[in-house]
Design an enzyme around this catalytic site. Structure first.
Site, PDB file in Angstrom:
ATOM      1  N   LYS A   8       0.846  -1.202   0.000  1.00 62.65           N
ATOM      2  CA  LYS A   8       0.000   0.000   0.000  1.00 62.65           C
ATOM      3  C   LYS A   8       0.883   1.253   0.000  1.00 62.65           C
ATOM      4  CE  LYS A   8      -3.806  -2.421   2.221  1.00 62.65           C
ATOM      5  NZ  LYS A   8      -4.398  -2.891   3.478  1.00 62.65           N
TER       6      LYS A   8
ATOM      7  N   GLN B 120      -4.462  -1.804  10.071  1.00 62.92           N
ATOM      8  CA  GLN B 120      -4.411  -3.104   9.393  1.00 62.92           C
ATOM      9  C   GLN B 120      -4.927  -4.215  10.311  1.00 62.92           C
ATOM     10  OE1 GLN B 120      -3.392  -3.681   6.048  1.00 62.92           O
ATOM     11  NE2 GLN B 120      -4.205  -5.714   6.501  1.00 62.92           N
TER      12      GLN B 120
ATOM     13  N   ASP C 264     -10.988   2.936   4.788  1.00 61.36           N
ATOM     14  CA  ASP C 264     -11.481   1.555   4.664  1.00 61.36           C
ATOM     15  C   ASP C 264     -13.009   1.527   4.575  1.00 61.36           C
ATOM     16  OD1 ASP C 264      -9.388  -0.271   4.523  1.00 61.36           O
ATOM     17  OD2 ASP C 264      -9.031  -0.248   6.686  1.00 61.36           O
TER      18      ASP C 264
END
Ligand code: NDP
Length: 294
Positions: free
Chosen positions: A54, A98, A121
């Site tokens: 990412k 994460q 997200d």
């Protein structure tokens, strides 16, 4: 009967990234560099790989990125403090924590502390609610990526029977919500199946569009798929493979070899849904920077 068209997630992800370049350039004219912060707790190897890729993807587009690495012993309070610091950090427009997180941390509780504007997200209850009522600005990355794959290949969802196998908050439920919305690339008749579904083969067999988000290697076989169905495989499963240097390879939830003979379109694993998840994360970070406007 002809073999399915293989949906190329890498190509679609590339086109999404290309589409971000002019938006990033425009932000830079106003001295805004879209910035993504990833918080990594513990040393799960898969999470490290995801977070690194990412950050690398951000660099390639000239975006700012930061990885905050913390030991698995981090407390929930400490993690919330980090999140609140990032909420206030003007260089950061997108925050991702994460998963998986160590067991002492209550993930949904941490999510509530994210600024909804920086929740790239799309997991904050505010953004989940906005998505549900069709007003979502930051949509969850994997589900939105699936819609983008269908759109790129001009696969109509209008009036189609869509079956989603899996009801997780990150994939199954949100992709079902997006497909059932009133609007473009939606308007499907959606069924959600899960481990308690009693007639799974029959339910899957009805699908014009079948989405597998189960986490079980090669679970969906050709007997469960209607002739000509569009099959989207979200699963990422490691199976032992002594012929590979790493000793394993990645497979999806769909038995690709048999199902591709019956489907009209199919996503491979790897190279299908996976690349889209990162592309949509970058896209959400740019959107967040545009919305925040500084
Ligand atoms: P979860 O484990 O949270 O959810 C799995 C779902 O599958 C559950 O709803 C479960 O049902 C259902 N399920 C399990 N076994 C069966 C069965 N025998 N029959 C029917 N349904 C079943 O997984 P996620 O949604 O987080 O992820 C799913 C897969 O997608 C994983 O392989 C994951 O690695 C992958 N993934 C890939 C991403 C990508 O970028 N490509 C992103 C995110 C995930 P129940 O609710 O009843 O337990």
């Amino acid at each position: 009967m002809t073999a399915a068209i293989i949906i190329d997630g890498k190509e679609v992800a590339k086109s999404i990234r290309q589409g971000l370049r002019p938006r990033i350039a425009k932000l830079k004219e106003n001295e805004i560099v879209p910035g993504l912060a990833a918080v990594l707790v513990g040393d799960n190897p898969a999470s490290q790989t995801y977070v690194n890729s990412k950050a690398k993807a951000c660099d390639k587009l000239g975006m700012y990125s930061e990885v905050i690495r913390k030991p698995a012993s981090l407390s929930q309070e400490e993690l919330i403090e980090i999140v609140e610091g990032l909420n206030a950090n003007r260089k950061i427009h997108g925050i991702l924590v994460q998963s998986p997180l160590p067991e002492q941390i209550d993930e949904p509780e941490v999510t509530v502390h994210l600024s909804p504007e920086k929740d790239v997200d799309g997991f904050h209850p505010f953004n989940v609610g906005q998505m549900l009522i069709g007003r979502g600005k930051l949509l969850p990355c994997t589900p939105h990526g699936i819609i983008k794959l269908l759109e790129y290949y001009e696969i109509s969802t209008e009036g189609k029977e869509a079956v989603v196998v899996g009801r997780s908050n990150i994939v199954g439920k949100p992709v079902a919500v997006l497909l059932m919305q009133k609007g473009k690339m939606a308007n499907a008749t959606v069924t959600i199946a899960h481990s308690r579904t009693s007639n799974l083969r029959e339910v899957c067999g009805r699908a014009d569009i079948l989405i597998a988000a189960i986490g079980r290697a090669n679970f969906i076989n050709a007997d469960m798929v209607k002739e000509g169905a569009v099959v989207i495989d979200v699963g990422i499963n490691r199976i032992d493979d002594p012929n590979r240097e790493k000793g394993y390879r990645l497979v999806g939830d769909v038995d690709f070899e048999s199902v591709k003979e019956k489907a009209s379109y199919i996503t491979p694993v790897p190279g299908g849904v996976g690349p889209m998840t990162i592309a949509m994360l970058l896209s959400n970070t740019v959107t967040a920077a545009e919305n925040i406007g500084c």
